[in-house]
Design a protein around this motif. Structure first.
Motif, PDB file in Angstrom:
ATOM      1  N   LYS A   1       0.842  -1.189   0.000  1.00 19.41           N
ATOM      2  CA  LYS A   1       0.000   0.000   0.000  1.00 19.41           C
ATOM      3  C   LYS A   1       0.884   1.247   0.000  1.00 19.41           C
ATOM      4  CE  LYS A   1      -3.811   2.433   0.471  1.00 19.41           C
ATOM      5  NZ  LYS A   1      -4.798   2.546  -0.619  1.00 19.41           N
ATOM      6  N   GLY A   2       0.688   2.101  -0.991  1.00 17.58           N
ATOM      7  CA  GLY A   2       1.474   3.323  -1.097  1.00 17.58           C
ATOM      8  C   GLY A   2       2.658   3.225  -2.036  1.00 17.58           C
ATOM      9  N   ILE A   3       2.852   2.060  -2.661  1.00 18.80           N
ATOM     10  CA  ILE A   3       3.994   1.941  -3.572  1.00 18.80           C
ATOM     11  C   ILE A   3       3.801   2.780  -4.839  1.00 18.80           C
ATOM     12  CG2 ILE A   3       3.176  -0.108  -4.848  1.00 18.80           C
ATOM     13  CD1 ILE A   3       6.084  -1.135  -4.762  1.00 18.80           C
ATOM     14  N   TYR A   4       2.536   3.072  -5.176  1.00 17.72           N
ATOM     15  CA  TYR A   4       2.240   3.870  -6.369  1.00 17.72           C
ATOM     16  C   TYR A   4       1.804   5.288  -6.006  1.00 17.72           C
ATOM     17  CZ  TYR A   4       2.081  -0.437  -9.147  1.00 17.72           C
ATOM     18  OH  TYR A   4       2.388  -1.622  -9.764  1.00 17.72           O
ATOM     19  N   ASP A   5       2.256   6.245  -6.814  1.00 14.15           N
ATOM     20  CA  ASP A   5       1.669   7.587  -6.842  1.00 14.15           C
ATOM     21  C   ASP A   5       1.484   7.936  -8.312  1.00 14.15           C
ATOM     22  OD1 ASP A   5       0.852  10.192  -6.738  1.00 14.15           O
ATOM     23  OD2 ASP A   5       2.384  10.864  -5.328  1.00 14.15           O
ATOM     24  N   LEU A   6       0.278   7.708  -8.802  1.00 16.23           N
ATOM     25  CA  LEU A   6       0.002   7.900 -10.227  1.00 16.23           C
ATOM     26  C   LEU A   6      -0.690   9.225 -10.526  1.00 16.23           C
ATOM     27  CD1 LEU A   6      -1.155   4.289 -11.187  1.00 16.23           C
ATOM     28  CD2 LEU A   6       1.148   5.280 -11.260  1.00 16.23           C
ATOM     29  N   GLU A   7      -0.820  10.080  -9.516  1.00 13.10           N
ATOM     30  CA  GLU A   7      -1.466  11.370  -9.749  1.00 13.10           C
ATOM     31  C   GLU A   7      -0.733  12.215 -10.792  1.00 13.10           C
ATOM     32  OE1 GLU A   7      -3.003  15.342  -7.295  1.00 13.10           O
ATOM     33  OE2 GLU A   7      -2.274  13.584  -6.211  1.00 13.10           O
ATOM     34  N   PRO A   8       0.615  12.333 -10.717  1.00 12.83           N
ATOM     35  CA  PRO A   8       1.317  13.115 -11.751  1.00 12.83           C
ATOM     36  C   PRO A   8       1.140  12.529 -13.159  1.00 12.83           C
ATOM     37  CG  PRO A   8       2.725  12.787  -9.840  1.00 12.83           C
ATOM     38  CD  PRO A   8       1.539  11.884  -9.660  1.00 12.83           C
ATOM     39  N   LEU A   9       1.208  11.202 -13.264  1.00 10.08           N
ATOM     40  CA  LEU A   9       1.034  10.556 -14.563  1.00 10.08           C
ATOM     41  C   LEU A   9      -0.366  10.796 -15.107  1.00 10.08           C
ATOM     42  CD1 LEU A   9       1.926   8.655 -16.869  1.00 10.08           C
ATOM     43  CD2 LEU A   9       1.159   6.740 -15.435  1.00 10.08           C
ATOM     44  N   ASN A  10      -1.369  10.625 -14.264  1.00 12.41           N
ATOM     45  CA  ASN A  10      -2.740  10.815 -14.730  1.00 12.41           C
ATOM     46  C   ASN A  10      -3.001  12.259 -15.138  1.00 12.41           C
ATOM     47  OD1 ASN A  10      -3.800   8.185 -14.688  1.00 12.41           O
ATOM     48  ND2 ASN A  10      -4.115   8.267 -12.467  1.00 12.41           N
ATOM     49  N   LYS A  11      -2.341  13.197 -14.495  1.00  9.20           N
ATOM     50  CA  LYS A  11      -2.435  14.598 -14.905  1.00  9.20           C
ATOM     51  C   LYS A  11      -1.886  14.778 -16.313  1.00  9.20           C
ATOM     52  CE  LYS A  11      -0.889  19.250 -13.582  1.00  9.20           C
ATOM     53  NZ  LYS A  11      -0.080  20.024 -12.589  1.00  9.20           N
ATOM     54  N   VAL A  12      -0.741  14.139 -16.580  1.00 10.31           N
ATOM     55  CA  VAL A  12      -0.129  14.210 -17.901  1.00 10.31           C
ATOM     56  C   VAL A  12      -1.009  13.514 -18.942  1.00 10.31           C
ATOM     57  CG1 VAL A  12       1.820  13.398 -19.297  1.00 10.31           C
ATOM     58  CG2 VAL A  12       2.237  14.422 -17.051  1.00 10.31           C
ATOM     59  N   LEU A  13      -1.495  12.328 -18.610  1.00  9.16           N
ATOM     60  CA  LEU A  13      -2.331  11.572 -19.542  1.00  9.16           C
ATOM     61  C   LEU A  13      -3.600  12.348 -19.897  1.00  9.16           C
ATOM     62  CD1 LEU A  13      -2.002   7.976 -18.032  1.00  9.16           C
ATOM     63  CD2 LEU A  13      -0.954   8.834 -20.138  1.00  9.16           C
ATOM     64  N   LYS A  14      -4.217  12.953 -18.898  1.00 13.27           N
ATOM     65  CA  LYS A  14      -5.430  13.737 -19.135  1.00 13.27           C
ATOM     66  C   LYS A  14      -5.143  14.898 -20.077  1.00 13.27           C
ATOM     67  CE  LYS A  14      -9.231  16.040 -16.693  1.00 13.27           C
ATOM     68  NZ  LYS A  14      -9.775  16.420 -15.354  1.00 13.27           N
ATOM     69  N   ALA A  15      -4.016  15.569 -19.874  1.00 21.17           N
ATOM     70  CA  ALA A  15      -3.644  16.697 -20.740  1.00 21.17           C
ATOM     71  C   ALA A  15      -3.382  16.244 -22.169  1.00 21.17           C
ATOM     72  CB  ALA A  15      -2.411  17.400 -20.176  1.00 21.17           C
ATOM     73  N   GLU A  16      -2.929  14.980 -22.323  1.00 18.22           N
ATOM     74  CA  GLU A  16      -2.645  14.430 -23.644  1.00 18.22           C
ATOM     75  C   GLU A  16      -3.874  13.780 -24.272  1.00 18.22           C
ATOM     76  OE1 GLU A  16       0.346  14.403 -25.465  1.00 18.22           O
ATOM     77  OE2 GLU A  16       0.993  15.885 -23.983  1.00 18.22           O
ATOM     78  N   GLY A  17      -5.007  13.840 -23.585  1.00 21.58           N
ATOM     79  CA  GLY A  17      -6.231  13.239 -24.095  1.00 21.58           C
ATOM     80  C   GLY A  17      -6.240  11.731 -24.019  1.00 21.58           C
ATOM     81  N   LYS A  18      -5.479  11.175 -23.086  1.00 19.96           N
ATOM     82  CA  LYS A  18      -5.389   9.730 -22.929  1.00 19.96           C
ATOM     83  C   LYS A  18      -6.124   9.284 -21.663  1.00 19.96           C
ATOM     84  CE  LYS A  18      -0.802   9.530 -25.113  1.00 19.96           C
ATOM     85  NZ  LYS A  18      -1.127   8.676 -26.255  1.00 19.96           N
ATOM     86  N   ALA A  19      -6.477   8.028 -21.617  1.00 20.27           N
ATOM     87  CA  ALA A  19      -7.188   7.482 -20.467  1.00 20.27           C
ATOM     88  C   ALA A  19      -6.280   7.404 -19.248  1.00 20.27           C
ATOM     89  CB  ALA A  19      -7.725   6.093 -20.797  1.00 20.27           C
ATOM     90  N   GLU A  20      -6.839   7.693 -18.082  1.00 25.42           N
ATOM     91  CA  GLU A  20      -6.075   7.587 -16.850  1.00 25.42           C
ATOM     92  C   GLU A  20      -5.863   6.113 -16.498  1.00 25.42           C
ATOM     93  OE1 GLU A  20      -7.737   9.961 -13.733  1.00 25.42           O
ATOM     94  OE2 GLU A  20      -7.871  11.764 -14.993  1.00 25.42           O
TER      95      GLU A  20
END
Length: 368
Positions: free
Chosen positions: A340-359
């Motif tokens: 639990k806590g090994i992932y922090d995907l918030e920065p990636l999902n921010k980038v993906l959203k800006a690129e029009g890609k699925a989170e």
């Protein structure tokens, strides 16, 4: 799969931590060399919150996002005036040590050292912030000795090293067949022979092993020596995908320089998009980078099938990392970890959203 010899678990985990594992995607460079190409930075380029970001990766095809991203300047473009300092590694523990020591800030690395590094530090040293690649692992065999999967019984099959990602996958597959192997010694219905990927082709040619469960390009090197692909590991995973390379970051660096981390992720996402849109050009770029780093390019008969078996993607495929950890536990090579806590995907999902890609999803193993 039933657990193997509980009394050996702690001893095995300690041994794994100390061994210079050649993990998941074994490279062919030194343990840590500041020999990667440096992209040109325009004099008037705007710096982010850090003047430099130190990245690490392996000189290997499963780390092609980093190879190509540096080679083509795609990572540097997103960083502006913040310079990249790149180092290459050929073993996961040495890269984790570099991350812990502050010698690198961000690294491309396989799932086993990510899990080991996170659990050994009590969840304090790293976060997985993105995926990078899936696949690129095959069971290849001597076709004169092994014609079907059932023929593996009684044969000698190489894996890169005790407890590495391929070793765990093969032990799990053996157990699923109902066969018995002692995880620590490798002895049983199949002889699991731990062999450095760099010498596995010679071991195969000499007859010391009858086949190998190995990552690329070692698998394709064996095929070039006459071996046959009996099983592609992707075929035994849901949707034929499993994580082979993650992107990790020092928790301290993530906290202090989120803009730099986001820029690296933006560069990684754009690099993967470029690789997938231009596979032949990307393959040539990765091979050129390998030649610069290791002094030798891969021949086409090795490069082409190896490249074809790897999928470059941003999704960390978190559920497959969780499954890999469970397989190591059931094999008796790891105590049940708290991931639990090994992932922090918030920065990636921010980038993906800006690129029009699925989170993407963290399979319940995120920080929130």
């Amino acid at each position: 799969m039933s657990a193997a010899r509980p009394l050996t678990i702690l001893r095995t985990v300690a041994a794994l931590a100390a061994l210079p594992l050649l993990l998941t995607a074994c490279g062919y460079g030194s343990d840590a060399e500041d020999d990667a190409p440096r992209a040109e930075v325009a004099a008037d380029a705007k710096k982010l919150s850090a003047s430099e970001v130190k990245i690490g990766y392996f000189p290997n095809l499963t780390h092609a996002t980093a190879l190509v991203g540096v080679q083509e300047g795609l990572l540097q473009k997103e960083l502006g005036g913040t310079k990249i300092k790149a180092s290459t590694f050929n073993a996961g523990p040495s890269e984790i040590e570099a991350l812990n020591a502050g010698s690198i800030d961000i690294g491309w690395i396989g799932p086993s050292p990510s899990i080991n590094g996170y659990t050994k530090s009590g969840g304090k040293n790293l976060r997985i912030i993105s995926g990078s690649a899936s696949g690129g692992v095959k069971l290849v065999v001597n076709p004169d000795k092994i014609k079907t999967l059932d023929d593996l019984k009684g044969k000698k099959i190489a894996t890169p090293q005790l407890g590495n990602t391929q070793d765990v996958a093969f032990l799990h597959w053996i157990a699923e067949k109902g066969w018995k192997v002692d995880a620590q010694s490798g002895k049983g219905d199949v002889s699991v022979v731990r062999t450095d990927n760099k010498i596995t082709p010679d071991a195969y040619k000499s007859g010391s092993v009858d086949g190998a469960w190995v990552p690329e390009p070692t698998a394709s090197k064996l095929v070039a020596e006459g071996a046959k692909v009996l099983l592609d590991e992707s075929g035994i995973w849901p949707d034929k995908k499993f994580v082979i390379t993650n992107i990790i970051v020092s928790q301290e660096f993530l906290k202090e320089h989120p803009d730099v981390v986001e820029a690296v992720l933006r560069g990684s996402v754009k690099t993967n998009a470029w690789i997938n849109a231009n596979p032949d050009e990307a393959k040539a770029s990765a091979n050129k980078a390998l030649e610069k780093l290791s002094g030798k390019a891969l021949p086409d008969e090795v490069l082409d099938p190896a490249w074809e078996s790897i999928t470059f993607l941003d999704d960390p495929l978190a559920s497959t990392l969780d499954a890999q950890a469970a397989h190591a536990v059931s094999a008796g090579l790891l105590e049940k970890p708290d991931l639990k806590g090994i992932y922090d995907l918030e920065p990636l999902n921010k980038v993906l959203k800006a690129e029009g890609k699925a989170e993407v999803d963290d399979a319940g193993l995120g920080v929130s």
